[in-house]
Scaffold this motif. Structure first.
Motif, PDB file in Angstrom:
ATOM      1  N   LYS A 125       1.480  -1.401   0.124  1.00  9.82           N
ATOM      2  CA  LYS A 125       0.133  -0.593   0.126  1.00  9.82           C
ATOM      3  C   LYS A 125       0.905   1.221  -0.131  1.00  9.82           C
ATOM      4  O   LYS A 125       1.010   2.167  -0.895  1.00  9.82           O
ATOM      5  CB  LYS A 125      -0.916   0.327   1.383  1.00  9.82           C
ATOM      6  N   GLU A 126       1.605   1.433   1.163  1.00 13.49           N
ATOM      7  CA  GLU A 126       2.844   2.658   1.053  1.00 13.49           C
ATOM      8  C   GLU A 126       3.303   2.689  -0.362  1.00 13.49           C
ATOM      9  O   GLU A 126       3.453   3.966  -0.565  1.00 13.49           O
ATOM     10  CB  GLU A 126       3.732   2.250   1.942  1.00 13.49           C
ATOM     11  N   SER A 132      -6.037  -6.499  -3.833  1.00 13.79           N
ATOM     12  CA  SER A 132      -7.356  -6.125  -4.565  1.00 13.79           C
ATOM     13  C   SER A 132      -7.312  -4.985  -4.807  1.00 13.79           C
ATOM     14  O   SER A 132      -8.110  -4.319  -5.632  1.00 13.79           O
ATOM     15  CB  SER A 132      -8.114  -7.226  -4.518  1.00 13.79           C
ATOM     16  N   ASP A 133      -7.728  -4.531  -2.775  1.00 15.83           N
ATOM     17  CA  ASP A 133      -7.902  -3.271  -2.928  1.00 15.83           C
ATOM     18  C   ASP A 133      -6.927  -1.991  -3.112  1.00 15.83           C
ATOM     19  O   ASP A 133      -7.446  -0.917  -2.754  1.00 15.83           O
ATOM     20  CB  ASP A 133      -8.958  -2.906  -1.044  1.00 15.83           C
ATOM     21  N   ILE A 134      -5.764  -2.276  -3.271  1.00  9.42           N
ATOM     22  CA  ILE A 134      -5.022  -1.386  -3.244  1.00  9.42           C
ATOM     23  C   ILE A 134      -5.116  -0.965  -4.677  1.00  9.42           C
ATOM     24  O   ILE A 134      -4.608   0.302  -5.111  1.00  9.42           O
ATOM     25  CB  ILE A 134      -3.769  -1.804  -3.166  1.00  9.42           C
ATOM     26  N   ARG A 168     -11.522  -5.898 -10.982  1.00 13.12           N
ATOM     27  CA  ARG A 168     -12.601  -6.229 -11.047  1.00 13.12           C
ATOM     28  C   ARG A 168     -12.645  -8.271 -11.665  1.00 13.12           C
ATOM     29  O   ARG A 168     -11.799  -8.302 -12.443  1.00 13.12           O
ATOM     30  CB  ARG A 168     -13.549  -5.149 -11.914  1.00 13.12           C
ATOM     31  N   ALA A 169     -13.339  -8.479 -11.717  1.00 12.42           N
ATOM     32  CA  ALA A 169     -13.337 -10.200 -12.177  1.00 12.42           C
ATOM     33  C   ALA A 169     -13.736  -9.208 -14.135  1.00 12.42           C
ATOM     34  O   ALA A 169     -14.366  -8.701 -14.494  1.00 12.42           O
ATOM     35  CB  ALA A 169     -14.434 -11.013 -12.288  1.00 12.42           C
ATOM     36  N   THR A 190      -6.143  -1.709 -13.074  1.00 14.09           N
ATOM     37  CA  THR A 190      -4.784  -0.715 -13.598  1.00 14.09           C
ATOM     38  C   THR A 190      -3.707  -1.444 -12.479  1.00 14.09           C
ATOM     39  O   THR A 190      -4.105  -0.746 -11.217  1.00 14.09           O
ATOM     40  CB  THR A 190      -5.571   0.278 -13.205  1.00 14.09           C
ATOM     41  N   THR A 191      -2.502  -0.559 -12.742  1.00 18.69           N
ATOM     42  CA  THR A 191      -1.691  -0.670 -11.714  1.00 18.69           C
ATOM     43  C   THR A 191      -0.402   0.224 -12.275  1.00 18.69           C
ATOM     44  O   THR A 191      -0.584   1.158 -12.706  1.00 18.69           O
ATOM     45  CB  THR A 191      -1.140  -2.325 -11.258  1.00 18.69           C
TER      46      THR A 191
END
Ligand code: FAD
Length: 929
Positions: free
Chosen positions: A657-658, A698-700, A705-706, A725-726
């Motif tokens: 997360k950081e 997944s929440d970061i 989504r699938a 998206t990352t």
């Protein structure tokens, strides 16, 4: 010298037979520098003297003692305030003062006291000198007394000016024409000018020839220093460079010895100059250094020198010039130069030493120490002959006291570190200066002992500062820093003689101490200041103004009126400038020194976090490889976490997360393209339903989504998929961006292989181990194993989305310029060579996911070893040897996910560094800081 220098010495020996011969021959000549620098202490001494008189003397009277000649009176002569009464054969009676003489009008009987009229005359018949100690000096030769006294006082400062100019000129010539030629020229010059000084016919020719002598002497010293360090390997370099000073000190001892034996200045000068003859006769045999030859691209000559070194050192297979060049080339192409390199790809100037507050503060501190060290060194040396007692023995001892001080400096530097050696000795020398001012003048032995202790402590500090300065600065400005420091040192040595002359201008502080009530002394503004802070030594501006009194006189300034005003201003200014700079000096040296080993993404980001969380820390990154030669440069740099089985998931999530938050902010800033950070959308596809429907991260990432049915049509062999998206780092640009940020924060970068963390204990307070796979050997971590990865970098600008097979083995990661195709995971393989079969396999697998890649161009194959562990090691440890402790923070073992969590683990490691600092400050190890 870059890394290649160490390769050379690893192959030929760091201090073999060849180096020993070259070293001792070169430093032998350094003795002659000590000789010429200090020769004036006896050559330009002013003996007792009075005005000459016209005619032959029949009797002489001094108080109650009478004699038939003036020579018999000198032993009774105690003060320059006294006069001598002489009666001439023609009956005239004269009172002889130092700079005038009076003829008594009534000359009936010879009495010391006389109340009648007398006529005063100047000393037009010359002067009579006490020749019991010195048969002749340059002062007696050219009557450099009374209104010509200032000429005598300028002898040593003009010499030191020559030293300053010589150091600059010959340092530069040595870079252009080679060390060897300058060594020949300057040593021959020392002999020729040394002898020529003895045959000068007047004061001016004497000063001019000595000025030239000073230039070649200092030229020799500077170049010999470089010369020997270019021949000696790192293992012996500290000792070798420190002991050049020891030979200079032996020169001082030779001056004392020759001064004792020879009392005529020009014979004394000839004897001193002859000491250099043996070297002059054989210096033509010294070879040029291989590094200068390499820098001039004279490869054959360099190889010849290397072969000679190998023969002398009995090495059967010497390294080849081509090997050295390839390493140098690597270093240069990366714009990074080794620990001892003096070249730079970009021209730097003095302003670079003030490029940011941290570097500027360091520069001021270092300059201050250079100035103070040199001032102290020469003041203690030059003033030793006027301390009372036997001046020859004093000078001999002041030279001898230096010999152990370099040994102690070397040992202390090794055991305690540079700073912890420097601070106590600097403070000690300052305290001794204050102490000397309070020792009554009659206590000769005590004054001499204090002077020797002062010389000893300043000798340690002064000897160390050369090496320390070189280590305090980034490679690119290192030689500039040492050069500018040495310039400040010359300024100190030019000022020093004036300080010594102050003895005759300014009343002795010790006398003030005995004649006045101590309370009054402490109550006086100037002296209170001296007691209050030890900066008197370094920044006694009032002293300096007094020291310059002879110059004021010279220029005809109205000294008495201006002096008191100037003194007051100087005293006030000194108080705050001195205190401020001294505090800076202590603060600078007291800031914790942190070494970060490793310059991959983990090392650089950890170092950056440390500079952010602990701005007062002095951070250095030490690494044998920098970008583009690290594992981190091979990585695809995608922010998709790898899971470490033995690290709690919440910790991994925090790290990710950081990292994501940090890089996301960069991707939204103007620096995004320079840092190589960008957002990328894509798919992770699975042939069967994954074990966890929702990964912990997944929440970061954004929009997780699938995949829709329509999307899955693109991947007919896969049944399930996740879209999100990352972020992606283009690795070399990101590493360079981190390096840039670090440099701006004042951190230093050194190309250096660390064999054992303990080797850093003397230079650094805390070591942070970010050596990646290197930690396997560095700390013997058997839990760390390589997972070999091979990737292809191709040009395929039409590929915009990432595609990752759920097993993580096959992936297509589009970067800003290139697309990374992967990959392999070969556990336990140490091979860094690309494998052609694997390359084809990777390409085929990727094409089956994205057939358009068949048209990709410009394929480059890269291999890296993922530093893998069951859990990332972010941990504190204290190494201990013989009661000495070294706090270490580990941050390595990031395996396949270093980029994904680098910022998070860096923050945690920086917090551990902070804890180490607190522990150091709170524990008995406080002294280390
Ligand atoms: P390194 O980059 O190896 O740095 C170690 C540093 O220490 C080097 O500078 C080295 O010279 C120095 N050093 C070592 N020993 C010494 C010593 N004795 N003295 C002085 N210096 C020393 N991660 C992701 O998050 N996303 C990805 O997409 C990704 N893709 C990858 C693809 C491949 C093919 C590979 C091989 C790795 C990938 N990784 C990825 C993993 C990532 O590259 C690593 O986790 C990360 O680079 C580790 O960084 P590091 O700084 O610890 O090690």
């Amino acid at each position: 010298m870059a890394l290649s220098s160490e390769r050379l010495f690893d192959s030929l020996g760091h201090f073999g037979r060849f180096q020993a011969c070259v070293y001792f021959a070169s430093v032998f000549q350094a003795m002659s520098c000590g000789i010429h620098y200090l020769a004036s202490v006896f050559m330009a001494v002013t003996p007792n003297f009075v005005c000459g008189f016209p005619g032959n003397v029949s009797s002489v009277l001094f108080h109650n003692s009478s004699a038939s000649s003036i020579e018999d009176i000198w032993t009774l002569w105690t003060s320059t305030e006294n006069y001598i009464v002489v009666q001439l054969e023609n009956g005239e009676i004269w009172e002889l003062d130092q700079c005038s003489r009076s003829k008594r009008e009534v000359s009936l009987d010879l009495a010391y006291e006389y109340k009648g009229n007398k006529s005063v005359f100047p000393c037009s018949d010359g002067f009579l000198y006490d020749d019991t100690k010195w048969k002749s000096t340059v002062v007696t030769q050219w009557d450099l007394v009374c209104d010509r006294e200032w000429l005598a006082k300028l002898i040593q400062p003009t010499f030191m000016l020559g030293v300053l100019i010589g150091a600059v000129i010959f340092g530069d010539i040595a870079d252009r024409l080679g060390r060897q030629r300058v060594i020949w020229f300057t040593s021959a010059g020392q002999f020729v000018f040394g002898i020529a000084v003895a045959f000068t016919f007047d004061y001016y020719s004497f000063v001019v020839v000595r000025f030239l002598l000073a230039m070649v002497s200092s030229g020799y010293l500077v170049v010999a220093f470089v010369y020997v360090t270019e021949f000696v390997g790192i293992k012996a370099r500290t000792w070798a460079s420190m002991h050049v000073h020891a030979f200079f000190a032996m020169g001082i001892m030779v001056v004392a010895l020759v001064g004792f034996l020879v009392r005529t200045w020009w014979v004394y000068q000839i004897f001193l100059s002859i000491a250099t003859l043996p070297f002059v006769l054989c210096c033509w045999m010294l070879p040029e250094t291989p590094f200068w030859l390499l820098s001039e691209e004279r490869y054959e000559d360099a190889q010849k020198v290397i072969d000679t070194m190998a023969r002398w050192n009995k090495v059967s297979t010497p390294c080849k010039v081509s090997e050295l060049c390839s390493v140098q080339q690597d270093d240069l192409s990366s714009g990074r130069i080794g620990d001892d390199d003096t070249s730079s790809t970009k021209k730097h100037n003095i302003l670079d030493l003030f490029c940011n507050w941290q570097i500027a503060r360091r520069t001021i501190t270092v300059w201050l120490i250079w100035f103070t060290g040199s001032l102290g060194y020469y003041v203690f040396s030059l003033s030793s002959v006027s301390l009372g007692g036997n001046e020859y023995l004093n000078l001999f001892l002041i030279g001898a006291v230096e010999l152990p001080c370099y040994i102690i400096a070397c040992v202390a530097m090794d055991k305690l570190g540079r700073r912890n050696t420097l601070i106590p000795f600097l403070i000690l020398s300052a305290l001794i200066c204050v102490l000397i001012m309070f020792i009554p003048q009659d206590f000769n032995i005590l004054i001499i002992l204090a002077n020797m202790a002062g010389k000893f402590s300043i000798g340690v500090a002064f000897g160390l500062i050369y090496l320390y300065t070189a280590e305090l600065y980034p490679t690119i400005v290192r030689s500039l820093a040492v050069g500018s420091g040495s310039m400040m040192c010359r300024v100190g040595s030019v000022v020093a003689p004036f300080c010594v002359y102050l003895r005759s201008v300014w009343i002795f502080m010790p006398l003030v101490g005995v004649n006045q009530d101590l309370g009054n002394v402490l109550g006086g503004d100037d002296d209170k200041m001296c007691i209050k802070n030890v900066t008197c030594f370094a920044f006694h501006l009032q002293e300096k103004i007094d020291y310059f009194l002879p110059l004021y006189k010279l220029t005809g300034a109205v000294v008495p009126q201006t002096h008191s005003v100037v003194t007051k201003i100087a005293a006030d200014t000194e108080e705050w400038v001195g205190t401020y700079l001294f505090c800076l000096c202590i603060l600078e040296m007291a800031s914790p020194k942190v070494a970060v080993v490793g310059a991959g993404v983990i090392g650089l980001s950890t170092a950056l976090c440390i500079t952010e969380t602990c701005p007062s820390c002095s951070v250095a990154v030490l690494s044998d490889q920098f970008s583009p030669n690290t594992t981190s440069d091979v990585a695809a740099g995608m922010l998709i976490p790898h899971t470490y089985p033995d690290t709690p998931i919440h910790r991994q999530k925090q790290w990710f997360k950081e990292t994501f938050t940090y890089l996301f902010a960069i991707s939204n800033s103007a620096e995004a393209s320079e840092a190589g950070i960008h957002l990328v959308f894509g798919w992770q596809v699975f042939k069967s339903t994954p074990k966890e429907a929702l990964p912990f991260w997944s929440d970061i990432v954004l929009g997780f989504r699938a995949m829709s049915e329509a999307e899955l049509l693109k991947f007919p062999q896969h049944q399930f998929g996740q879209a999100f998206t990352t972020l992606k780092c283009d690795c070399p640009p990101y590493l360079l961006w981190l390096e840039k940020r670090l440099k701006a924060a004042g951190a230093q970068m050194y190309t250096r292989k660390v064999a054992d963390l303990w080797e850093l204990h003397s230079e650094y307070d805390i070591v942070v181990n970010c050596a990646g796979m290197g930690a396997h050997q560095l700390v013997g971590d058997k839990q760390l194993f390589p997972v070999r990865g091979q990737v292809l970098k191709v040009h395929a600008p039409w590929v915009k989305q990432f595609i990752r097979d759920g097993d993580g083995l096959t992936y297509i990661y589009p970067g800003i310029h290139r697309v990374t195709l992967g990959g392999t995971r070969e556990k336990g393989s140490w091979s860094l060579s690309p494998d052609a079969g694997t390359t084809k396999d990777i390409f085929d697998r990727c094409c089956s996911l994205e057939p358009s890649l068949q048209g990709a161009q410009g394929m480059e194959v890269k291999v890296g070893l993922r530093p893998s562990r069951q859990c990332v090691r972010v941990q504190r440890e204290v190494l201990s040897q013989g009661g000495v402790e070294l706090p270490v923070v580990h941050n390595y073992g990031h395996g396949a996910g270093g980029f994904s969590v680098h910022r998070g683990t860096a923050i945690e490691a920086a917090q551990l560094v902070e804890e180490c600092i607190s522990a150091l400050q709170g524990s008995s190890s406080r002294a280390k800081l």
